[in-house]
Structures are given as structure tokens and as C-alpha cells.
Design an enzyme around this catalytic site. Structure first.
Site, PDB file in Angstrom:
ATOM      1  N   HIS A 160       0.833  -1.216   0.000  1.00 38.48           N
ATOM      2  CA  HIS A 160       0.000   0.000   0.000  1.00 38.48           C
ATOM      3  C   HIS A 160       0.866   1.264   0.000  1.00 38.48           C
ATOM      4  CE1 HIS A 160      -3.339  -2.685   1.273  1.00 38.48           C
ATOM      5  NE2 HIS A 160      -2.373  -3.250   1.986  1.00 38.48           N
ATOM      6  N   SER A 287      14.574  20.571 -16.825  1.00 40.01           N
ATOM      7  CA  SER A 287      13.364  21.341 -17.091  1.00 40.01           C
ATOM      8  C   SER A 287      13.763  22.612 -17.829  1.00 40.01           C
ATOM      9  CB  SER A 287      12.690  21.686 -15.763  1.00 40.01           C
ATOM     10  OG  SER A 287      11.956  22.881 -15.882  1.00 40.01           O
ATOM     11  N   LYS A 293      15.930  20.926 -11.755  1.00 40.77           N
ATOM     12  CA  LYS A 293      15.269  19.645 -12.046  1.00 40.77           C
ATOM     13  C   LYS A 293      16.152  18.650 -12.797  1.00 40.77           C
ATOM     14  CE  LYS A 293      11.474  18.537 -11.425  1.00 40.77           C
ATOM     15  NZ  LYS A 293      10.221  18.936 -12.059  1.00 40.77           N
ATOM     16  N   GLU A 300       9.652   7.240 -17.012  1.00 40.22           N
ATOM     17  CA  GLU A 300       8.281   7.718 -17.253  1.00 40.22           C
ATOM     18  C   GLU A 300       7.834   7.308 -18.659  1.00 40.22           C
ATOM     19  OE1 GLU A 300       8.003  11.753 -14.637  1.00 40.22           O
ATOM     20  OE2 GLU A 300       9.349  11.776 -16.334  1.00 40.22           O
TER      21      GLU A 300
END
Ligand code: ARG
Length: 468
Positions: A160, A287, A293, A300
Site C-alpha cells: 500500500h 526542465s 530539475k 516515465e
């Protein structure tokens, strides 16, 4: 009217050329030209069978063979002209061969594009499975490299997405190895299922000519382990069936789902909140706005491409669902999804190898997270079980101790002996010894558990498998 004046393949029956729109709409050569090497291989196998049964003279066969050998080279060049007016890869190649030798006009004897495309695709699937297995082995080697390097580095295991029990980086990565190992087996199974030759089925009902199907199958390498030819048993099934497409697409789905779940683990571990793993600059991006970043785009994208690979399977299922036997032109649409799954999964596997082979774990952050004593609450319940307390009661006692420590805002092992005994009289005076990760792992030296020797054995198992 001569053959050349008309669409050469079926022109006899027609008095008009196909409309330009129909040509553009109906062509498949733009995507099936990648089948060209398999189509030439299939044609050579078919021609040698025709020669074997006397339907081609030796000279005709040699001319066809020489033409095919030339074409094998010519199609590698971007100068080779693929024509949409010739519809598909099969007709383009037959036409090109015809320009080299008139013997080529006998090549389509006893053959239909229906059994031809089925054969090409089976040859493609055999090759694709081999290639994906190779890429999968490289990805697994990269994961195994990390599993070995950080075999005993403790981290929390999660259920979880809540801290559950301590494991190690090795144990966690080996879980992904098991999943990918099953994918490897799956691709071998798909390869075996593809290994049956449909050639000789013709359009649906074979041919009146004395074809030797076993001979063709042998020449094309459709043989079992003892070298016996493997041929399809029913001509209608052979040209209508797309099971192998579905199996291949599903094997790609399974593998990409595994990569996607691995990616999600890596993305979480790579976040500032976890800080467990560091990815190389070469597989991350920055970024355009936020200078600090460094994003895990590689993983992804694997998650994203998995959606696409799942969609490809869906696409095939829907295309096939309502088709009567046997071949229907809808089936031309069966190729783009499987080609796409193959291409995308190949890249995903290469990205996993490339990125993970130069990633490192932040040992301090991992140890810190794994030092949470609550990860060992279950071990404390087991400790009570070993002292004769039924597990259900032990679970309840430890739950109360956890609640008490939370109320007092202190760590579980920091509770006073008196107050702990008050909650659970069965606790001995050595219960705090449970809060030691080495003890926790040493007590888990059984199959499937994160005991150090278990982990090392499993690493050896995969090393052996990957080096064979
Ligand atoms: N391009 C076709 C396909 O991929 C080849 C088979 C054509 N067969 C036919 N009966 N029109 O499906």
C-alpha cells in the site's frame, strides 16, 4: 491486352485500374516492406520445393535463386523503389524479380498471398522473439549488476506504499528478475508456437499441384527438435488464424507491464522524498524552466509506452473479433500493432539496460529509511509466538504497544520495560533484541526470503542462467 497493361496479379478479371484513392487506401507496402527479408526467404524456400517436385526446371530455379540473392542486397538500399500501386511487399518483390527473370512468373505456383503473408509473419515472429530475448537478457544483466552490488543493503519493503517489512535492494531487484525471467520463457514459448509452416495452404484449400509441404517447411527451418518438419494441419485455419499475433502482442504486454512496474519503483526511489537511487545524467532530462530539475523521463516513458503496447493488443483483438473464416482484408491491419509493440519494447529494454547499468544507490538514505523500528513490529509478534503466544493475540499486543509508543511520541523499542510488560506480560526482558536488522535477515534464510545466503544463491542462479 498484355499482362503488362493491367494490374499484373489479378488484372485478367478487371477492365479498370484501381482508383488512386483505393491504391492509397489499400496499400500496405509502406509498413509491410520490413517483411522483405522474410518474404524473400519464403520465396526461395517455395521455389526450391517447386524445383524439387518438378514444377520448376533446375535452370528456372537457379535464375529465381540468383534474382532473390540480388534482391536481398538491393532492398537494403534506400534507392530501392517501393511502389504503392503494387500494393504490398509481396507484389513489389515478385514484380522486381520478374524484371530480373521471366522464370519468376512461375514463382506464385501453388501459393497465395494468404499463406505467403502467414509464413512471412511466422518467420518475423521467430526472429523478433530471439531479438527481444537478447535485449531482455541485457536488461536483466543490468538489474542483476545492481542487485549484486547492493545485495544486502537494507531498504523498507512496501505494501500500500506504506513501510511494511525490511528487505534489501538485492531482494527487491531480484523480485523484478523473477518477473522478467518469466517473460523470457514466454518469448521462447511464442517462438515455439510460431515454428509451424503454413506455406502450401494456398488461399484456403491448398492446390491440385503435387506440392511437398514438408520439404518447404524443412528448407525454411520450421522443424522440431529432432529436425522433423512442422506444418499447419488445416488450410483454412492456417490463413485465418492470428493466434500467434495475439500471443506475441500479449508477451510484449506482459513484459512491458513488468518494466512499467519496475519503472514506477525507480521513479519513487529517485524522488527527493525517497532519495534511494541516483540515475545517470545521460538518461534523465532537465526542465526548461526550473534549473534544479533532473527528471527520470526514461522510466516515465517506459510507463507511457506500456499504455501503447497494451493498446496494440486491444487493437488486434478488436480487428479479429468479428471475422468469418478465412482471410479478410481487415487482416492487413494486423501488422502495424505487432511491429509497434516489437519496436517500442525493444527500445524500453535497451533503455533499462543503459540507464540501470550506470545508476547508483544512496546507501545512507537506504539504511536510514530501513532503520525505522516499526518495520520489525511483525518480527516482534513472531518473537511472542516463539514464546507460546497465539499469533492473533501477539498481533493484538504489538498493535497496542505501537499505539502506546505513538501516544507517547517515542520509538517502539524506547518504551519502558514496566509499561511494555503492562500491555503484554509475555514479553521477556530481551524483546528489544528483535530490533536489529541483521537478526531479522539472519532469521529469514529460507527459500524466497531476504536472508543473505538466500539472496546470494538467487544471484548465482541468475548469473548462471544469463551466462549460458
Ligand atoms: N497485404 C495483404 C495482407 O497483409 C496480403 C494478403 C492479401 N491477400 C488477399 N487475399 N488480398 O493482409
Amino acid at each position: 491486352m498484355s499482362i503488362d497493361d493491367k494490374q499484373a496479379t489479378w488484372g485478367g478479371r478487371f477492365s479498370e485500374q484501381p482508383d488512386l484513392l483505393m491504391q492509397v487506401f489499400g496499400e500496405s507496402v509502406s509498413f509491410d516492406k520490413r517483411l522483405a527479408p522474410y518474404d524473400l526467404q519464403g520465396s526461395l524456400g517455395h521455389a526450391s520445393m517447386l524445383a524439387h517436385v518438378g514444377l520448376l526446371t533446375e535452370t528456372e530455379f537457379q535464375e529465381i535463386k540468383a534474382g532473390i540473392e540480388e534482391l536481398r542486397e538491393e532492398i537494403k538500399s534506400p534507392a530501392f523503389l517501393w511502389k504503392i500501386e503494387l500494393e504490398d511487399v509481396h507484389m513489389n518483390l515478385e514484380h522486381a524479380l520478374l524484371e530480373k527473370t521471366s522464370a519468376a512468373s512461375k514463382l506464385h505456383t501453388g501459393r497465395s498471398r494468404n499463406d505467403q503473408v502467414a509464413t512471412d509473419m511466422r518467420l518475423f515472429f521467430k526472429d523478433a522473439c530471439m531479438q527481444l530475448s537478447g535485449k531482455l537478457e541485457m536488461a536483466m544483466s543490468a538489474i542483476l549488476g545492481l542487485a549484486k552490488q547492493y545485495a544486502l543493503l537494507p531498504i523498507p519493503g512496501y505494501t500500500h506504499l506504506q513501510r511494511a517489512q525490511p528487505v534489501t535492494v538485492g531482494h527487491h531487484l531480484l523480485a523484478h528478475m523473477e518477473a522478467l525471467g518469466r517473460d523470457h520463457e514466454r518469448f521462447s514459448l511464442v517462438l515455439n508456437h510460431a515454428n509451424v509452416c503454413p506455406l502450401g495452404s494456398g488461399a484456403i484449400a491448398g492446390s491440385t499441384l503435387p506440392l511437398d509441404r514438408a520439404f518447404t517447411a524443412k528448407v525454411l527451418g520450421f522443424v522440431d527438435q529432432s529436425g522433423e518438419p512442422m506444418i499447419t494441419a488445416n488450410g483454412m485455419d492456417a490463413v485465418a488464424d492470428r493466434d500467434i499475433f495475439l500471443e506475441f502482442a500479449m508477451a510484449c504486454v506482459n513484459c512491458s507491464l513488468h518494466l512499467s512496474r519496475l519503472s514506477e519503483d525507480i521513479i519513487l526511489w529517485n524522488s527527493s522524498e525517497f532519495g534511494f537511487i541516483q540515475l545517470p545524467d545521460s538518461f534523465t532530462t532537465g526542465s526548461s524552466l526550473m534549473p534544479q530539475k533532473k527528471n527520470p523521463d526514461s522510466f516515465e516513458l517506459i510507463r507511457g509506452k506500456t499504455g501503447r503496447i497494451v493498446g496494440n493488443l486491444q487493437n488486434l483483438c478488436v480487428a479479429i473479433k468479428g471475422l468469418p473464416l478465412t482471410y479478410n482484408r481487415d487482416l492487413q491491419e494486423d501488422k502495424p500493432p505487432v511491429f509497434d509493440s516489437f519496436d517500442q519494447l525493444s527500445m524500453c529494454l535497451a533503455v533499462v539496460s543503459g540507464c540501470l547499468s550506470s545508476s547508483t544507490f544512496n546507501e545512507e538514505r537506504c539504511r536510514e529509511a530501513a532503520s525505522d523500528p516499526l518495520l520489525l513490529a511483525t518480527d516482534l509478534a513472531d518473537y511472542l509466538v516463539e514464546r507460546g503466544v497465539p499469533f492473533r493475540s501477539a498481533h493484538h499486543y504489538i498493535g497496542e504497544l505501537v499505539a502506546l509508543s505513538e501516544r507517547k511520541n517515542i520509538a517502539l523499542p524506547a518504551l519502558e520495560q514496566d509499561e511494555a510488560i503492562q500491555v503484554c506480560p509475555e514479553l521477556g526482558d530481551n524483546w528489544r533484541e528483535v530490533f536489529n536488522l541483521e537478526r531479522a535477515f539472519a532469521k529469514r534464510e529460507r527459500p524466497g526470503m531476504p536472508g543473505p545466503s538466500e539472496i546470494k544463491n538467487r544471484i548465482k542462479h541468475w548469473e548462471k542462467l544469463l551466462s549460458s
